[in-house]
Write an enzyme that holds these catalytic residues in place. Structure first.
Site, mmCIF file in Angstrom:
data_model
loop_
_atom_site.group_PDB
_atom_site.id
_atom_site.type_symbol
_atom_site.label_atom_id
_atom_site.label_comp_id
_atom_site.label_asym_id
_atom_site.label_seq_id
_atom_site.Cartn_x
_atom_site.Cartn_y
_atom_site.Cartn_z
ATOM 1 N N ARG A 148 27.483 99.596 42.319
ATOM 2 C CA ARG A 148 28.142 99.097 41.117
ATOM 3 C C ARG A 148 27.763 100.041 39.972
ATOM 4 O O ARG A 148 26.710 100.689 40.014
ATOM 5 C CB ARG A 148 27.677 97.681 40.784
ATOM 6 C CG ARG A 148 27.948 96.641 41.866
ATOM 7 C CD ARG A 148 27.415 95.283 41.441
ATOM 8 N NE ARG A 148 27.689 94.233 42.427
ATOM 9 C CZ ARG A 148 26.838 93.833 43.363
ATOM 10 N NH1 ARG A 148 25.628 94.394 43.432
ATOM 11 N NH2 ARG A 148 27.165 92.880 44.216
ATOM 12 N N LYS A 172 22.828 92.428 41.371
ATOM 13 C CA LYS A 172 23.024 91.200 40.603
ATOM 14 C C LYS A 172 21.867 90.238 40.838
ATOM 15 O O LYS A 172 21.370 90.113 41.946
ATOM 16 C CB LYS A 172 24.344 90.536 41.005
ATOM 17 C CG LYS A 172 25.576 91.291 40.537
ATOM 18 C CD LYS A 172 26.838 90.531 40.880
ATOM 19 C CE LYS A 172 28.072 91.235 40.336
ATOM 20 N NZ LYS A 172 29.320 90.497 40.677
ATOM 21 N N HIS A 244 34.273 101.418 40.046
ATOM 22 C CA HIS A 244 34.314 100.465 41.158
ATOM 23 C C HIS A 244 35.218 100.959 42.284
ATOM 24 O O HIS A 244 35.055 100.550 43.431
ATOM 25 C CB HIS A 244 34.783 99.106 40.650
ATOM 26 C CG HIS A 244 33.994 97.964 41.211
ATOM 27 N ND1 HIS A 244 32.642 97.805 40.978
ATOM 28 C CD2 HIS A 244 34.354 96.934 42.018
ATOM 29 C CE1 HIS A 244 32.220 96.708 41.600
ATOM 30 N NE2 HIS A 244 33.235 96.172 42.232
ATOM 31 N N ARG A 247 33.258 102.415 44.957
ATOM 32 C CA ARG A 247 32.600 101.365 45.757
ATOM 33 C C ARG A 247 33.588 100.804 46.790
ATOM 34 O O ARG A 247 33.235 100.624 47.952
ATOM 35 C CB ARG A 247 32.098 100.279 44.810
ATOM 36 C CG ARG A 247 31.397 99.087 45.477
ATOM 37 C CD ARG A 247 30.768 98.241 44.370
ATOM 38 N NE ARG A 247 30.413 96.892 44.783
ATOM 39 C CZ ARG A 247 29.258 96.554 45.355
ATOM 40 N NH1 ARG A 247 28.351 97.479 45.606
ATOM 41 N NH2 ARG A 247 28.992 95.302 45.661
ATOM 42 N N HIS A 270 26.359 91.953 48.880
ATOM 43 C CA HIS A 270 27.148 90.727 48.750
ATOM 44 C C HIS A 270 26.404 89.550 49.376
ATOM 45 O O HIS A 270 25.894 89.668 50.491
ATOM 46 C CB HIS A 270 28.496 90.865 49.467
ATOM 47 C CG HIS A 270 29.457 91.751 48.748
ATOM 48 N ND1 HIS A 270 30.520 92.361 49.374
ATOM 49 C CD2 HIS A 270 29.525 92.146 47.447
ATOM 50 C CE1 HIS A 270 31.193 93.070 48.504
ATOM 51 N NE2 HIS A 270 30.607 92.968 47.330
ATOM 52 N N TYR A 279 37.401 94.194 50.932
ATOM 53 C CA TYR A 279 37.330 95.643 50.892
ATOM 54 C C TYR A 279 37.903 96.268 52.159
ATOM 55 O O TYR A 279 37.900 97.479 52.321
ATOM 56 C CB TYR A 279 35.871 96.107 50.736
ATOM 57 C CG TYR A 279 35.261 95.759 49.406
ATOM 58 C CD1 TYR A 279 35.262 96.664 48.368
ATOM 59 C CD2 TYR A 279 34.703 94.507 49.190
ATOM 60 C CE1 TYR A 279 34.711 96.348 47.138
ATOM 61 C CE2 TYR A 279 34.145 94.172 47.966
ATOM 62 C CZ TYR A 279 34.155 95.104 46.954
ATOM 63 O OH TYR A 279 33.603 94.772 45.733
#
Length: 298
Positions: A148, A172, A244, A247, A270, A279
């Site tokens: 990210r 995150k 992004h 990514r 994730h 994705y």
């Protein structure tokens, strides 16, 4: 009880008992304040008087204002949490939002780049300029590791474990993960750090950041977006490319190459594998090859 008191109590609950981050608390409060504003127009001055039909009409009102389904779903989630809090406090006997379903969300496939398109962007970098090697190292790292943009700008020298071909990434929720890094990205970072970065003055407290601006401070998210936008403008690409996008491309190319979805999930950081699935732009030929290779009765 009026709305201001209820919202303030809810805010304290989120801060003290749920220990949520400041931004998360503020997001919850903003969403409940939207319900408050609507309710006051309907003469509902007490949140304890809100009924299921009131919330349904509120959501319909959001739809008429063309609020996106994703935002509606988030707001509804906040409303459910708010009334669960009131239920917990014995202020109400039933959560009026409990049985309301969130709007169906369309899962938009993210844009991704082909390998030749990534090469074209990298080729557009002017390596004769001091920031050239830095920019190349950043793009190689974005694509090599699927980072990210926030993870890229916060990457530290102490997070680089090149001797084992890994970097440590803080994602995150401050969750750490180890991500493999390719030789191309390693080489670019080494050149940038040892031949460019070491010749520039570095501001105090930024000594450990890998990527720095010309003033010796960490780069911002906006700066990364602008750098990529300027590079893409020099190419023949017409796609909307952002940090992004690299990514997305990282994940897409791994999956198309036969990588295990769980492994890609871990590398992307994730929590849910369903997030990773968006994705995977897998064509029919690839899907057919998977069936033929792994199904017991192809």
């Amino acid at each position: 009880m009026n709305w201001k008191v209820a919202i303030n109590n809810f805010k304290q609950y989120l801060q003290l008992e749920r220990s949520l981050a400041k931004n998360s608390v503020e997001a919850y409060v903003r969403d409940i304040e939207k319900l408050e504003s609507y309710s006051l127009t309907q003469d509902i001055l007490n949140p304890l008087k809100v009924q299921t039909t009131d919330i349904q009409l509120f959501l319909r009102w959001l739809g008429e204002l063309e609020v996106q389904a994703t935002s509606q779903a988030r707001i509804l989630s906040g409303i459910k949490a708010f009334f669960n809090f009131l239920l917990l406090e014995d202020e109400i006997k039933q959560n009026p939002a409990e049985l309301i379903e969130a709007p169906r969300l369309s899962r938009k496939l993210p844009d991704f780049l082909r390998v030749d398109e990534i090469e074209e962007i990298i080729s557009a970098i002017d390596l004769s300029k001091p920031e050239g090697m830095r920019n190349k190292a950043m793009i190689e790292t974005l694509y090599s590791c699927g980072l990210r943009v926030s993870e890229l700008i916060n990457l530290k020298l102490s997070d680089l474990f090149f001797e084992i071909d890994f970097i440590k990434v803080v994602g995150k929720g401050n969750k750490e993960r180890l991500v493999p890094i390719g030789n191309g990205a390693k080489k670019c970072i080494d050149i940038y750090v040892n031949e460019v970065r070491n010749h520039q003055p570095i501001k105090a407290s930024f000594e450990d950041f890998v990527f720095l601006n010309r003033r010796g401070r960490a780069l911002t998210r906006v700066m990364i977006f602008l750098i990529i936008k300027e590079l893409v403008a020099k190419t023949t690409l017409t796609k909307n490319v952002s940090p992004h996008t690299f990514r997305h491309s990282f994940a897409t190319h791994l999956i198309e190459g036969g990588a295990d979805l769980r492994a890609v999930q871990d590398m992307l950081g994730h929590e849910s594998i369903t997030t990773t699935e968006i994705y995977t732009h897998l064509d029919r030929a690839y899907l057919q090859s998977v069936i033929k290779s792994y199904h017991p009765r192809p």
